[in-house]
Scaffold this active site. Structure first.
Site, PDB file in Angstrom:
ATOM      1  N   GLU A  53       3.119  -2.902  -3.895  1.00  0.00           N
ATOM      2  CA  GLU A  53       3.030  -3.747  -3.454  1.00  0.00           C
ATOM      3  C   GLU A  53       4.010  -4.780  -3.531  1.00  0.00           C
ATOM      4  OE1 GLU A  53      -0.833  -6.024  -3.519  1.00  0.00           O
ATOM      5  OE2 GLU A  53      -0.284  -7.268  -5.904  1.00  0.00           O
ATOM      6  N   HIS A  86      -2.825 -11.599  -4.818  1.00  0.00           N
ATOM      7  CA  HIS A  86      -2.785 -11.104  -6.613  1.00  0.00           C
ATOM      8  C   HIS A  86      -1.326 -11.470  -7.208  1.00  0.00           C
ATOM      9  CE1 HIS A  86      -4.145  -6.688  -4.991  1.00  0.00           C
ATOM     10  NE2 HIS A  86      -5.155  -8.093  -5.730  1.00  0.00           N
ATOM     11  N   LEU A 115      11.007   5.156  -3.306  1.00  0.00           N
ATOM     12  CA  LEU A 115      10.033   5.931  -3.233  1.00  0.00           C
ATOM     13  C   LEU A 115      10.550   7.442  -1.930  1.00  0.00           C
ATOM     14  CD1 LEU A 115       7.040   3.749  -3.571  1.00  0.00           C
ATOM     15  CD2 LEU A 115       7.281   5.581  -4.883  1.00  0.00           C
ATOM     16  N   ALA A 148      12.855   9.151  -2.962  1.00  0.00           N
ATOM     17  CA  ALA A 148      12.573  10.173  -4.754  1.00  0.00           C
ATOM     18  C   ALA A 148      12.063  11.457  -4.076  1.00  0.00           C
ATOM     19  CB  ALA A 148      11.974   9.331  -5.725  1.00  0.00           C
ATOM     20  N   GLY A 149      11.834  11.405  -2.812  1.00  0.00           N
ATOM     21  CA  GLY A 149      11.346  12.646  -2.442  1.00  0.00           C
ATOM     22  C   GLY A 149       9.651  12.426  -1.793  1.00  0.00           C
ATOM     23  N   ALA A 150       9.157  11.551  -2.321  1.00  0.00           N
ATOM     24  CA  ALA A 150       7.948  11.278  -2.375  1.00  0.00           C
ATOM     25  C   ALA A 150       7.610  10.554  -0.278  1.00  0.00           C
ATOM     26  CB  ALA A 150       7.574   9.937  -2.439  1.00  0.00           C
ATOM     27  N   THR A 151       6.662  10.949   0.216  1.00  0.00           N
ATOM     28  CA  THR A 151       5.947  10.946   1.392  1.00  0.00           C
ATOM     29  C   THR A 151       5.342   9.629   1.984  1.00  0.00           C
ATOM     30  OG1 THR A 151       4.562  13.197   1.917  1.00  0.00           O
ATOM     31  CG2 THR A 151       4.553  11.787   3.119  1.00  0.00           C
ATOM     32  N   VAL A 152       6.087   9.125   2.554  1.00  0.00           N
ATOM     33  CA  VAL A 152       5.996   7.429   2.843  1.00  0.00           C
ATOM     34  C   VAL A 152       5.870   6.665   3.697  1.00  0.00           C
ATOM     35  CG1 VAL A 152       7.073   4.607   2.782  1.00  0.00           C
ATOM     36  CG2 VAL A 152       7.721   7.204   0.893  1.00  0.00           C
ATOM     37  N   PRO A 153       4.733   6.807   4.589  1.00  0.00           N
ATOM     38  CA  PRO A 153       4.115   6.346   6.091  1.00  0.00           C
ATOM     39  C   PRO A 153       4.681   4.950   6.649  1.00  0.00           C
ATOM     40  CG  PRO A 153       1.886   7.439   4.442  1.00  0.00           C
ATOM     41  CD  PRO A 153       3.580   7.524   4.076  1.00  0.00           C
TER      42      PRO A 153
END
Length: 606
Positions: free
Chosen positions: A231, A273, A293, A296-301
């Site tokens: 978040e 929060h 992200l 960096a190669g992450a899957t980000v929907p």
């Protein structure tokens, strides 16, 4: 496998009610996976030495409560994890106590509102000791098929729906407690479920960050992919992106960051929060985190709604590459036993009642006396005597009958400090005894010689009337079978010194022109007995008895009127003595007739 929490994890819970609730949830999980409860002790100084009863299946387990963590681990050396459910002002002290115990390796803190300074100190101290501090504001940690720390995972039904009874392939790290349950469920529906899910808490400075847990998942061969839910605010997600992009990683990373809505809102606005606050220059925004992200190669929907399909696609790739296999579901899963109330509501069980009541019911929004709501009785002008009628005789008595009962209660509420009941209460009050016990001491005195003649008098007067006895027949019967007539006779009052209470009550009843056969008979008995001795008059007990029988009250309830009214006086005597700060009573020697033998020499023992 799993991280942080496994089948070798044994727990001490620091805290009171919230900690007990967590233990109950953990027991449900243990029951689901057929493991003995892993909560071995509580630490809660006010209740040290006691136990907390934790339901497990259809039974209860007594878990000891210790004063300190050291005491708990001394008696249960296998404890290696602490859950902290202590208020924010004392949480740091509790967390440090757990971290400093050599047995404890993992501390997870549920507490919200912990000062940022305290959270930083706890995190650094844990790092220094080579331990893990998770939280604050953490919902907990759960490893499927192995261990549950806290309430993460939700209710029992949700544990089953999320397939937490067996291990999957996806790790989960979230800040949000509610979202952790949601992500666990999504992993079970779109993939084979989770290995471990960790709620790190939504504070600005969590004890352990994403990177530390990602390293652990990377080293766990069972975990093939990790889902992180971030978040806005802080830089934890950027650091996770930096870690993931630094080199080729074994685990696949799927990430979603909430807070894009803030692009339409004023900068610096704070969300739910403590850590969900974007910097004034846009640092820590949801978009910048997502971009980092993705880079960096992450899957980000693109959206949270697209997270499920993204997890599903990753799972298909893992299946296709042979890294995972379709799980085999157990044929039968344990079902949490229903409580008696739940089973009865579902018409699944019939329970024989332990007691039966016909006078009152308090299961609704207010008590009902013989079916009549208490508030309606008040608002329609009914009074305490009417409640007595409902609860003692199951009927709404008339105004006249209520007035009779009111007068009986007023006339017999007290009889001074010298009678045995009042003396019992006064002596107890002067000894420092509490109200209820002192009044009980006075009530214990009520019996055949003090107040208890009401029931017996009513019983025998009614017997005479029912059997159409003459006064002479009645007196002969009593002399032969019973003895002195209950309700007749007084130690002080006599024909020359009449009891005004009796005169008042008799006079009022007679003025009503109602049928009073028992009272009439009792007065006839008085005419005969008082001739023999002028103090053998109808006393207040006998008058009450005759009148109450005449208006229809059961004989066995009659002593209750004396008990009820005299309680008013006994309470008054207790309050009176407390008001005076009276001292302990000891009888004067001159009030005792010492009839024991005079002092004498003790003979030699043979």
């Amino acid at each position: 496998m799993s991280i942080l929490a496994n089948k070798d994890t044994y727990v001490v819970i620091q805290g009171g009610v919230a900690g007990v609730n967590a233990a109950r949830r953990m027991a449900e999980f243990c029951y689901l996976i057929k493991r003995s409860l892993n909560v071995l002790a509580f630490v809660y100084p006010p209740d040290a030495g006691k136990t907390n009863e934790i339901p497990y299946g259809s039974g209860l387990l007594a878990i000891p409560i210790s004063k300190t963590v050291a005491e708990a681990t001394k008696h249960h050396p296998q404890i290696n994890t602490s859950l902290v459910y202590i208020g924010a002002d004392r949480a740091m002290k509790g967390g440090m106590e757990a971290l400093d115990d050599p047995h404890i390796k993992v501390v997870s803190m549920i507490t919200e509102g912990v000062p940022e300074k305290d959270a930083k100190i706890l995190g650094r101290h844990a790092t220094k000791l080579g331990k893990v501090f998770n939280g604050p504001s953490s919902i907990g940690i759960v490893s499927a098929g192995s261990c549950r720390l806290g309430v993460i995972g939700g209710a029992f039904d949700n544990l089953v729906l999320s397939k937490l009874y067996r291990e999957g392939s996806f790790g989960v790290i979230t800040k949000s407690g509610g979202l952790s349950n949601e992500i666990i469920w999504i992993c079970s529906q779109f993939a084979d479920g989770i290995t471990t899910a960790i709620g790190i808490g939504g504070d600005a400075y969590p004890g352990t960050d994403y990177v530390s847990y990602l390293e652990m998942f990377e080293n766990d061969p069972q975990t093939k992919a990790v889902v992180i839910v971030g978040e806005m605010g802080g830089d934890l997600e950027e650091r996770a992106a930096e870690w993931y992009g630094a080199k080729t990683r074994r685990v696949k990373l799927i990430a979603v960051v909430s807070g894009f809505c803030q692009e339409s809102l004023p900068k610096g606005m704070k969300f739910g929060h403590a850590g969900a606050k974007e910097g004034l220059k846009g640092e820590g925004s949801a978009r910048s985190k997502s971009d980092a992200l993705k880079k960096a190669g992450a899957t980000v929907p693109a959206t949270f709604g697209a997270l499920g399909p993204a997890i599903k696609e990753t799972y298909r790739e893992l299946l296709k590459s042979g890294q995972v296999k379709e799980p085999v579901e157990p044929a039968v899963l344990p079902k949490l036993p229903k409580s008696i109330e739940e089973a009865m509501k579902a018409d699944e069980v019939m329970v024989a009642p332990l007691i039966r009541t016909t006078i009152s019911d308090d299961r609704g929004d207010e008590p009902c006396y013989d079916g009549y709501p208490a508030s309606e009785l008040i608002n329609k002008g009914y009074e305490i005597p009417h409640v007595v009628g409902l609860l003692w005789d199951k009927r709404l008595i008339s105004k006249q009958e209520a007035e009779i009962i009111k007068r009986i209660m007023m006339l017999s509420a007290d009889h001074g400090p010298c009678v045995s009941g009042a003396m019992g209460t006064i002596i107890a009050a002067c000894a420092g005894i509490g109200l209820s016990q002192s009044v009980a001491a006075g009530l214990i005195m009520i019996g055949p010689r003090f107040g208890g003649a009401v029931t017996d008098a009513g019983r025998y007067f009614k017997h005479a009337v029912d059997n159409k006895m003459s006064v002479d027949e009645f007196l002969t019967y009593m002399k032969k079978n019973v003895g002195p007539v209950p309700g007749i006779g007084h130690r002080v009052k006599s024909l020359r010194n009449p009891d005004k209470r009796v005169k008042e009550l008799v006079g009022y009843v007679k003025s009503l022109n109602i049928k009073s056969p028992c009272l009439d008979f009792a007065l006839e008995v008085e005419k005969i007995t008082s001739v023999k001795k002028d103090n053998l008059i109808l006393n207040v007990d006998g008058t009450m008895a005759a009148v109450l029988v005449d208006i229809g009250f059961p004989v066995d309830s009659l002593n209750g009127f004396f008990i009820l009214s005299r309680t008013i006086g006994l309470i008054g005597h207790w309050v009176d003595q407390k008001r005076q700060d009276s001292r302990l009573i000891r009888l004067f020697d001159y009030l005792v007739n010492y009839a024991a033998p005079k002092r004498r020499e003790v003979p030699p023992l043979k």
